[in-house]
Design a protein around this motif. Structure first.
Motif, PDB file in Angstrom:
ATOM      1  N   ARG A  81       0.834  -1.213   0.000  1.00 35.79           N
ATOM      2  CA  ARG A  81       0.000   0.000   0.000  1.00 35.79           C
ATOM      3  C   ARG A  81       0.867   1.261   0.000  1.00 35.79           C
ATOM      4  NH1 ARG A  81      -3.309  -0.872   5.313  1.00 35.79           N
ATOM      5  NH2 ARG A  81      -1.178  -1.409   5.960  1.00 35.79           N
ATOM      6  N   CYS A 118      -2.464  -0.091 -18.853  1.00 33.38           N
ATOM      7  CA  CYS A 118      -3.836   0.029 -18.383  1.00 33.38           C
ATOM      8  C   CYS A 118      -4.757   0.751 -19.364  1.00 33.38           C
ATOM      9  CB  CYS A 118      -3.865   0.752 -17.038  1.00 33.38           C
ATOM     10  SG  CYS A 118      -3.150  -0.207 -15.687  1.00 33.38           S
ATOM     11  N   ASN A 255      -6.962   4.397  -8.133  1.00 32.81           N
ATOM     12  CA  ASN A 255      -7.299   3.113  -7.519  1.00 32.81           C
ATOM     13  C   ASN A 255      -7.075   1.970  -8.500  1.00 32.81           C
ATOM     14  OD1 ASN A 255      -8.501   1.498  -5.315  1.00 32.81           O
ATOM     15  ND2 ASN A 255     -10.165   1.179  -6.794  1.00 32.81           N
ATOM     16  N   VAL A 256      -7.480   2.169  -9.759  1.00 34.28           N
ATOM     17  CA  VAL A 256      -7.260   1.147 -10.788  1.00 34.28           C
ATOM     18  C   VAL A 256      -5.763   0.924 -11.011  1.00 34.28           C
ATOM     19  CG1 VAL A 256      -7.547   0.589 -13.234  1.00 34.28           C
ATOM     20  CG2 VAL A 256      -9.451   1.586 -11.944  1.00 34.28           C
ATOM     21  N   ASN A 258      -3.263   1.555  -8.990  1.00 29.61           N
ATOM     22  CA  ASN A 258      -2.637   0.930  -7.823  1.00 29.61           C
ATOM     23  C   ASN A 258      -2.951  -0.564  -7.748  1.00 29.61           C
ATOM     24  OD1 ASN A 258      -0.986   2.773  -6.323  1.00 29.61           O
ATOM     25  ND2 ASN A 258      -2.833   3.950  -5.833  1.00 29.61           N
ATOM     26  N   ASN A 259      -4.137  -0.947  -8.191  1.00 27.47           N
ATOM     27  CA  ASN A 259      -4.485  -2.366  -8.225  1.00 27.47           C
ATOM     28  C   ASN A 259      -3.718  -3.106  -9.322  1.00 27.47           C
ATOM     29  OD1 ASN A 259      -6.295  -2.118  -6.115  1.00 27.47           O
ATOM     30  ND2 ASN A 259      -8.076  -1.795  -7.452  1.00 27.47           N
ATOM     31  N   ALA A 260      -3.413  -2.391 -10.412  1.00 28.58           N
ATOM     32  CA  ALA A 260      -2.786  -3.029 -11.572  1.00 28.58           C
ATOM     33  C   ALA A 260      -1.266  -3.021 -11.522  1.00 28.58           C
ATOM     34  CB  ALA A 260      -3.247  -2.336 -12.854  1.00 28.58           C
ATOM     35  N   SER A 263       3.181  -5.683  -7.776  1.00 27.56           N
ATOM     36  CA  SER A 263       3.276  -5.735  -6.320  1.00 27.56           C
ATOM     37  C   SER A 263       4.706  -5.448  -5.892  1.00 27.56           C
ATOM     38  CB  SER A 263       2.852  -7.119  -5.816  1.00 27.56           C
ATOM     39  OG  SER A 263       1.512  -7.378  -6.168  1.00 27.56           O
TER      40      SER A 263
END
Length: 497
Positions: A81, A118, A255-256, A258-260, A263
């Protein structure tokens, strides 16, 4: 099918993909020219010339302490995060940006790749103004995009028909390599047009902390889902070896992303160091960055004045690098960069930028001592090149004269007559230079970079036909060497002075 002829298991269009060209090739230059890395001046990479914040006690930052703190987390995965980093980045940016708008990144290139992955589908069109940062093109090509190049000047009067078919428009602000900075109002107008046509406006603000951060449009992202801002910490804080940066987008878009994103795309060292830098008191108006901008402004003006000479035409810049037109100079950008590197000074050959040719270089603004070395090395390279050209021309003309005598007037020369009508041009480059004999009309003059240089402007004796004949009678017969030069001077010139 044999192993040697089997096709590669990659997308067809990637087989011809070439990486972007960049500056900062210190190790490569050291190996090629046998110069220790510590002795190379890198004016090809545009880093903050003020140095890192760790060099100034008033920042309160100690690199060793931060490294030790980061390494304490070496045996655990980072918190993907990156909460502290995102909060620090939001505070640093200011302008109402919140941590929810921040996308952590491992430097600019990874952020560009993330956005391209993305947004772009194979066959989509992206608009890239030229000249500009090469990674936009490379990362979009990896995704199979069609690149449409436009000129930087077109950004001010964007054709909305172009936007209708484009997925992304990239704008580097201030632009790399030209140093041109668009105003907030100009970028806002572009953002409005792009949103109208559902085209993402990708604004790269990697250098804005070193230019005029008040022109940032970071505060506009929440109200425009088609606006994305990129920031790079490596330039402003002069630490490119620690890869760190961040994107700024609307909460939903961020948000998209950061999710994509990958890691753990920032390791424990980069996360710890970057968070500390972003938390520096004052943010973009910290004493460190204010002092940095002051140094850049002073040294940029110094370099501009010194580089306006010998066919160099520097463009006005808003940031810590200068784009220079050398089209009126007789050496191209690639040769000039190579000759400079052989003397341990790196400059950016801009021939790798799309559709720009080999008439442009970019130099970084450095400290006064480093800038003086840059200017001195340019002068040295030009003098060496000039002497080589003179030697070559002199040998060529002597060879011609050996067959047919003196060459007469060169009426096709753009400088003819440089001395008098009817002058003989066999010795365009004088075999006696520098004679240092003021009886010829030659004289010592102050050069534009300081010091004295021998000038032949008011000497015309070597262009008189009878003198040329007498000089040739010696040099053609005996060749050109120290003794024959002395003899030719004595026989042809001494008696006429």
């Amino acid at each position: 099918m044999s192993k040697n002829t089997a096709p590669l298991p990659v997308k067809e269009y990637l087989r011809t993909l070439e990486p972007g060209a960049h500056g900062g090739l210190i190790r490569k230059s050291s190996q090629e020219h046998a110069i220790p890395e510590s002795e190379i001046l890198d004016a090809s990479a545009s880093l903050n010339p003020f140095g890192t914040p760790f060099e100034y006690s008033y920042t309160g930052l100690k690199l060793k302490s931060l490294l030790d703190k980061g390494l304490e987390k070496m045996e655990q995965y980072p918190d993907n995060r990156y909460l502290e980093f995102r909060e620090a980045a939001a505070r640093f940016t200011g302008m109402g940006v919140r941590s929810e708008n921040i996308i952590p990144g491992n430097g600019s290139t990874e952020i560009i790749r993330l956005v391209a992955e993305c947004v772009i589908e194979e066959g989509d069109t992206v608009l890239i103004p030229q000249p500009t940062f090469s990674e936009y093109e490379v990362q979009c090509k990896v995704l199979g995009a069609n690149i449409r190049y436009i000129r930087q000047e077109e950004l001010g009067v964007l054709d909305e028909d172009l936007l209708e078919d484009a997925k992304i428009l990239f704008v580097c602000n201030p632009n790399n390599p030209t140093g041109i900075l668009f105003t907030r109002e100009q970028i806002a107008e572009m953002a409005h047009k792009c949103a109208k046509h559902h085209t993402l406006l990708f604004v790269d603000e990697a250098f804005i902390e070193l230019a005029d951060h008040s022109q940032s449009v970071a505060d506009m992202v929440e109200g425009n889902a088609y606006l994305f801002i990129q920031r790079s910490l490596t330039k402003a804080f002069a630490i490119p070896g620690i890869r760190m940066g961040f994107g700024i987008a609307s909460t939903a878009f961020a948000n998209v992303l950061n999710n994509a994103r990958l890691s753990w795309n920032m390791g424990c060292i980069a996360d710890t160091v970057a968070t500390a830098l972003l938390n520096m008191e004052g943010g973009v108006d910290s004493k460190y960055l204010v002092d940095s901008r002051g140094l850049i402004e002073t040294e940029r003006a110094y370099l501009m004045q010194k580089l306006t000479r010998r066919g160099f035409k520097p463009f006005e810049s808003s940031v810590n690098y200068i784009f220079i037109d050398i089209s009126e100079f007789s050496m191209n950008s690639t040769e000039l960069a190579e000759r400079m590197a052989s003397h341990g000074v790196l400059i950016r050959d801009c021939s790798s930028f799309q559709e720009i040719g080999n008439n442009y270089i970019r130099v970084a603004v450095r400290t006064r001592e480093e800038n003086e070395r840059l200017v001195s090395t340019i002068k040295q390279v030009i003098n060496e090149w000039g002497k080589q050209q003179a030697e070559s021309m002199l040998e060529t003309n002597l060879a011609k004269a050996a067959d047919c005598g003196r060459l007469g007037s060169n009426l096709s020369c753009e400088y003819y007559p440089c001395h008098f009508e009817g002058q003989d041009c066999t010795f365009c480059f004088c075999p006696f230079y520098p004679c240092k004999d003021e009886r010829t009309g030659g004289q010592w003059i102050e050069s534009s970079s300081g010091g004295d240089v021998w000038s032949c402007l008011y000497c015309d004796i070597i262009h008189k036909p009878e003198v040329v004949d007498d000089v040739l009678s010696v040099l053609v017969k005996e060749g050109r060497n120290k003794e024959s030069i002395k003899k030719a001077w004595k026989n042809a010139l001494e008696t006429r002075l």
